[in-house]
Design a protein around this motif. Structure first.
Motif, PDB file in Angstrom:
ATOM      1  N   GLY A  18     -46.588  22.775  27.300  1.00 52.48           N
ATOM      2  CA  GLY A  18     -47.859  22.247  26.839  1.00 52.48           C
ATOM      3  C   GLY A  18     -47.949  21.497  25.665  1.00 52.48           C
ATOM      4  O   GLY A  18     -48.834  20.713  25.444  1.00 52.48           O
ATOM      5  N   VAL A  19     -46.856  21.681  24.595  1.00 53.02           N
ATOM      6  CA  VAL A  19     -46.883  20.571  23.632  1.00 53.02           C
ATOM      7  C   VAL A  19     -45.559  19.814  23.385  1.00 53.02           C
ATOM      8  O   VAL A  19     -45.238  19.558  22.411  1.00 53.02           O
ATOM      9  CB  VAL A  19     -46.917  21.826  22.128  1.00 53.02           C
ATOM     10  N   LYS A 299     -52.978  27.353  32.240  1.00 58.55           N
ATOM     11  CA  LYS A 299     -52.009  28.437  31.678  1.00 58.55           C
ATOM     12  C   LYS A 299     -52.533  28.888  30.401  1.00 58.55           C
ATOM     13  O   LYS A 299     -53.106  28.005  29.693  1.00 58.55           O
ATOM     14  CB  LYS A 299     -50.675  27.554  31.480  1.00 58.55           C
ATOM     15  N   LEU A 300     -52.198  29.892  29.963  1.00 56.27           N
ATOM     16  CA  LEU A 300     -52.786  30.734  28.907  1.00 56.27           C
ATOM     17  C   LEU A 300     -51.581  30.944  27.871  1.00 56.27           C
ATOM     18  O   LEU A 300     -50.463  31.164  28.640  1.00 56.27           O
ATOM     19  CB  LEU A 300     -53.503  31.975  28.959  1.00 56.27           C
ATOM     20  N   PRO A 301     -51.633  30.820  26.645  1.00 57.26           N
ATOM     21  CA  PRO A 301     -52.771  30.583  25.931  1.00 57.26           C
ATOM     22  C   PRO A 301     -53.287  29.146  25.524  1.00 57.26           C
ATOM     23  O   PRO A 301     -54.152  28.953  24.854  1.00 57.26           O
ATOM     24  CB  PRO A 301     -52.516  31.012  24.752  1.00 57.26           C
ATOM     25  N   GLN A 304     -54.121  24.392  29.266  1.00 59.82           N
ATOM     26  CA  GLN A 304     -53.747  23.149  30.080  1.00 59.82           C
ATOM     27  C   GLN A 304     -53.667  23.606  31.571  1.00 59.82           C
ATOM     28  O   GLN A 304     -53.294  24.862  32.043  1.00 59.82           O
ATOM     29  CB  GLN A 304     -52.195  22.889  29.921  1.00 59.82           C
ATOM     30  N   THR A 305     -53.945  22.649  32.347  1.00 64.93           N
ATOM     31  CA  THR A 305     -53.787  22.817  33.689  1.00 64.93           C
ATOM     32  C   THR A 305     -52.493  22.867  34.298  1.00 64.93           C
ATOM     33  O   THR A 305     -51.604  22.439  33.824  1.00 64.93           O
ATOM     34  CB  THR A 305     -54.652  21.731  34.569  1.00 64.93           C
ATOM     35  N   GLN A 306     -52.290  23.804  35.080  1.00 66.12           N
ATOM     36  CA  GLN A 306     -51.069  23.785  35.937  1.00 66.12           C
ATOM     37  C   GLN A 306     -50.578  22.528  36.706  1.00 66.12           C
ATOM     38  O   GLN A 306     -49.329  22.504  36.849  1.00 66.12           O
ATOM     39  CB  GLN A 306     -51.014  25.130  36.798  1.00 66.12           C
ATOM     40  N   GLY A 319     -59.875  29.505  35.553  1.00 61.93           N
ATOM     41  CA  GLY A 319     -59.922  30.458  36.462  1.00 61.93           C
ATOM     42  C   GLY A 319     -58.898  31.641  35.611  1.00 61.93           C
ATOM     43  O   GLY A 319     -57.945  31.836  36.214  1.00 61.93           O
ATOM     44  N   THR A 320     -59.471  32.246  34.805  1.00 63.82           N
ATOM     45  CA  THR A 320     -58.755  33.457  34.144  1.00 63.82           C
ATOM     46  C   THR A 320     -59.513  34.422  34.023  1.00 63.82           C
ATOM     47  O   THR A 320     -60.803  34.385  34.242  1.00 63.82           O
ATOM     48  CB  THR A 320     -58.242  33.124  32.672  1.00 63.82           C
TER      49      THR A 320
END
Length: 418
Positions: A18-19, A299-301, A304-306, A319-320
């Protein structure tokens, strides 16, 4: 209750993916070398992201929103039931313009992930990062005949649709009869809302002497979510036993406008007016872009989209199990804005190894115009595990929460657009 709208309990920690460091170079606009962030959707989530990005000052920010102004869905039941004017829930985007966002008043037709472009009817908007706060769409096919009756049966769970529902309510309060309000199975936007609408319309019935009743046709065994079931049912029994009939575990199968009749799993129900709250899903743009099916897969936290780590989906389209509420959307927008700013700055990725707080959910269900039930939802997530939700709910409606609800709304609207 005082709620500091700018404070957040969550800790901004994201996955290494994510980062990840930015790809080489970000394209320039008019000679400006700042990375470009496009935010689609000017509701609670989109505005949380825009305000956070503008405050960080690290990117050129474009907000794509077809409406000229903002209208709040949270608290708008007071307008729908005739207690307050629509203007109480509307705000201008002028402050966002003044702070430097470019605002494009168009609808997005397509997301081109290969070229990293958002496509509208007249232009292609390049992005380095994309934030989607698209809200919800209605699953009209879930009730046979609804699509043909759409104009006569407005849902009113999206901005500015409340006007059409208000017209239905005004006519009902004069003429009476059966007013049917339905509640689908979750997930859908603001689960307490169907019951709240029923309560406030029932309060007007009592004040105006309207002859008739409100029938709540609930696909669930109890008002949802479960932690609010007891105070909601108590409100029905203690205040509106003569105005509201509650029908749990009943599915609506078809609507016939000719006979003004609903076909349900418990037989046919005649109606004079109806506010059918349909099952919901993310708008078609999510599926067009390959970001999910009914809801965007994130994806959490990080949100970002999978499918694409440069695209974030916040608000009700993601969708969580997090509540589909305005407060969660705004907090998610702020969190994502901070994460994008950190990516632009090239900060070292931080991998979450333990429990991480997610954006706080604050919600209110008015039982009368002046009394409400406060609903707080705190959420955490640990690597490889689903989110854990904890509800704190008023045991019964009260004037303190009624006053706090409107104070909360005023504070949130100021944070977004003040």
């Amino acid at each position: 209750m005082s709620v500091p709208v700018t404070s957040r309990r969550h800790v901004l920690q994201a996955t290494a993916l994510g980062v990840a460091a930015l790809a080489t170079g970000c394209a320039a606009i008019g000679g400006n070398t700042k990375p470009r962030v496009v935010v689609v959707g000017g509701g609670w989530g989109g505005l949380g992201a825009v305000r956070g990005l503008l405050a960080a000052g690290a990117a050129d920010v474009t907000l794509v929103e077809p409406n000229e102004s903002f209208m709040s869905c949270p608290l708008s039941a007071h307008f729908i039931a005739g207690f307050q004017p629509a203007s109480d829930f509307q705000r201008s985007y002028a402050r966002v313009d003044q702070l430097g966002a470019r605002r494009v008043r168009e609808r997005v037709l397509e997301i081109d992930r290969t070229k990293r472009e958002v496509v509208t009817g007249t232009q292609r908007l390049p992005y380095d990062f994309l934030v989607l706060s698209l809200g919800v769409d209605y699953m009209e096919e879930s009730i046979q005949g609804y699509a043909e009756a759409r104009a006569q049966l407005p849902v009113g769970f999206r901005a500015f649709e409340q006007m059409a529902v208000r017209q239905q309510v005004d006519e009902f309060l004069v003429k009476g009869g059966n007013f049917v309000i339905s509640a689908p199975k979750p997930p859908y936007r603001c689960p307490p809302a169907p019951y709240e609408r029923a309560f406030l319309i029932a309060e007007q019935m009592k004040q105006r002497g309207t002859k008739g009743k409100i029938i709540i046709v609930d696909a669930n065994p109890n008002p949802m979510p479960m932690p609010i079931s007891k105070p909601i049912l108590n409100g029905m029994k203690s205040l509106y036993s003569a105005q509201i009939e509650y029908m749990p575990n009943v599915d609506i199968r078809a609507v016939g406008m000719g006979k003004r009749q609903l076909n349900t799993s418990d037989g046919d129900i005649p109606f004079a007016h109806a506010n059918l709250v349909l099952p919901m899903r993310a708008p078609a743009l999510i599926r067009q872009a390959g970001l999910g099916e009914r809801w965007a897969a994130v994806k959490l936290p990080s949100f970002q989209t999978q499918a694409d780590d440069r695209i974030y989906v916040i608000g009700d389209a993601q969708g969580t199990p997090l509540p589909k509420s305005g407060h969660v959307a705004f907090g998610s927008g702020q969190q994502v804005a901070e994460a994008i700013a950190e990516r632009i700055a090239g900060k070292t990725p931080v991998v979450a190894t333990g429990e991480v707080d997610l954006p706080l959910g604050i919600c209110w269900a008015n039982v009368t115009h002046s009394e409400a039930i406060n609903i707080n939802v705190s959420s955490t997530v640990s690597p490889g595990e689903p989110p854990k939700l904890k509800f704190t709910v008023d045991p019964e409606h009260n004037a303190r929460s009624g006053a706090a609800a409107m104070s909360w709304g005023t504070g949130m609207w100021k944070a977004m657009l003040g």
